[in-house]
Write a protein that holds these residues in place. Structure first.
Motif, PDB file in Angstrom:
ATOM      1  N   ALA A 114       0.819  -1.213   0.000  1.00  0.00           N
ATOM      2  CA  ALA A 114       0.000   0.000   0.000  1.00  0.00           C
ATOM      3  C   ALA A 114       0.853   1.263   0.000  1.00  0.00           C
ATOM      4  N   GLN A 115       2.117   1.131   0.417  1.00  0.00           N
ATOM      5  CA  GLN A 115       3.041   2.265   0.413  1.00  0.00           C
ATOM      6  C   GLN A 115       4.091   2.135  -0.686  1.00  0.00           C
TER       7      GLN A 115
ATOM      8  N   LYS B  61       3.992  16.078   4.797  1.00  0.00           N
ATOM      9  CA  LYS B  61       3.837  15.190   5.943  1.00  0.00           C
ATOM     10  C   LYS B  61       2.912  15.810   6.982  1.00  0.00           C
ATOM     11  N   ASN B  62       2.017  14.995   7.485  1.00  0.00           N
ATOM     12  CA  ASN B  62       1.204  15.323   8.657  1.00  0.00           C
ATOM     13  C   ASN B  62       0.521  16.687   8.527  1.00  0.00           C
TER      14      ASN B  62
ATOM     15  N   LYS C  59      -1.296   6.647   4.637  1.00  0.00           N
ATOM     16  CA  LYS C  59      -1.419   6.738   6.088  1.00  0.00           C
ATOM     17  C   LYS C  59      -0.501   5.735   6.781  1.00  0.00           C
ATOM     18  N   GLY C  60      -0.002   6.145   7.935  1.00  0.00           N
ATOM     19  CA  GLY C  60       0.753   5.234   8.780  1.00  0.00           C
ATOM     20  C   GLY C  60       2.104   4.823   8.240  1.00  0.00           C
TER      21      GLY C  60
ATOM     22  N   LYS D 281       7.087   7.818   8.437  1.00  0.00           N
ATOM     23  CA  LYS D 281       7.176   9.251   8.696  1.00  0.00           C
ATOM     24  C   LYS D 281       5.815   9.869   8.979  1.00  0.00           C
ATOM     25  N   GLY D 282       4.827   9.041   9.291  1.00  0.00           N
ATOM     26  CA  GLY D 282       3.482   9.539   9.533  1.00  0.00           C
ATOM     27  C   GLY D 282       2.661   9.537   8.252  1.00  0.00           C
ATOM     28  N   ASP D 283       1.629  10.367   8.202  1.00  0.00           N
ATOM     29  CA  ASP D 283       0.818  10.478   6.993  1.00  0.00           C
ATOM     30  C   ASP D 283       1.580  11.290   5.950  1.00  0.00           C
ATOM     31  N   ILE D 284       1.514  10.839   4.691  1.00  0.00           N
ATOM     32  CA  ILE D 284       2.212  11.507   3.594  1.00  0.00           C
ATOM     33  C   ILE D 284       1.252  11.678   2.424  1.00  0.00           C
TER      34      ILE D 284
END
Length: 284
Positions: free
Chosen positions: A77-78, A162-163, A183-184, A187-190
């Motif tokens: 997913a990423q 980010k975020n 998400k997740g 580095k957090g949400d991107i």
């Protein structure tokens, strides 16, 4: 690789190969307005760390011309993030034509502003906001300095927001400028912000640097002079290939810090950060 995509960003060409279609489809969408690379300079491969990881809990390992053996695979997913990280890795470890600075850059009136600092300093957000308000966006990941001419060459990849930065940009730019929300991530949400067509159209046009800023987010408003010696040390730390370039890298960096005004700015919010940039730029 069973799926692949070629793209050129400024003077650098990439070929991204993948065992899955999804990351390549995401790259084709994000880089739809970019030219294709005739002869790629670097290759990225997105492969499962184990054969069964292609189908069972798919996991994307980053391979290519240059690798980091300790790099942790990402979930499928990423995959878009894996491709972007792979591109960063190739140029960081393999580029030798330019002095690389981990920095953002924008241009106005034929001159370039360089913003560099530690993670969380806000350089990506500031450069994206400036790019949305009349400046030419030249890149937020690397500044490419030609050691011979001293010119900064554009490298306008999509901005990895980010975020909290995501909300700041989605509030002022149309939805079609943005890629999918990831998400997740580590580095957090991107969410990626696509470069505007003007930045892509001019990505073969370099310009001379005129000002170096070291921004720092989350502190009361302040402007400080930065001595050439301090700027030199901080920029060597921000360069991934300074040592590998040897004397040309030393000369290029020495010229930057001894001929350009260098300032550090503290700001508590993006509006203050933009105002500080405009104030310093108008005083050049």
């Amino acid at each position: 690789m069973r799926h692949s995509f070629d793209v050129r960003v400024g003077p650098v060409g990439f070929r991204i190969g993948s065992a899955w279609r999804q990351p390549i489809a995401a790259m084709e969408s994000l880089y739809a307005d970019y030219p294709r690379a005739t002869i790629p300079d670097f290759t990225v491969r997105l492969e499962p760390p184990k054969p069964w990881r292609r189908l069972i809990r798919p996991s994307v390992g980053i391979q290519g011309d240059h690798t980091l053996p300790e790099a942790v695979p990402l979930p499928l997913a990423q995959g878009l993030l894996a491709a972007e990280m792979g591109m960063n890795l190739q140029i960081a470890l393999g580029e030798r034509r330019f002095l690389l600075l981990h920095a953002a850059s924008v241009e106005r009136d034929g001159r370039v502003l360089i913003l560099t600092g530690e993670s969380g300093s806000g350089k990506s957000t500031l450069s994206a906001l400036l790019g949305a308000s009349g400046w030419r966006f030249m890149g937020d990941e690397f500044v490419l300095i030609d050691p011979t001419t001293g010119l900064a060459h554009p490298f306008p990849r999509p901005v990895s927001l980010k975020n909290e930065s995501i909300a700041a940009l989605t509030a002022i730019l149309p939805e079609d400028r943005f890629g999918p929300l990831l998400k997740g991530t580590p580095k957090g949400d991107i969410r990626h912000l696509r470069s505007d067509p003007a930045a892509i159209a001019l990505m073969e046009t370099p310009a001379p640097p005129a000002l170096i800023l070291f921004p720092r987010f989350g502190h009361p408003r302040e402007i400080r002079d930065v001595a050439a010696s301090e700027a030199f040390v901080r920029l060597t730390q921000a360069s991934t290939n300074y040592v590998a370039l040897g004397e040309p890298g030393f000369n290029a960096l020495s010229t930057l810090v001894t001929t350009l005004p260098t300032r550090a700015i503290d700001y508590s919010d993006t509006a203050t950060g933009i105002a500080l940039v405009e104030e310093l730029w108008s005083g050049l």
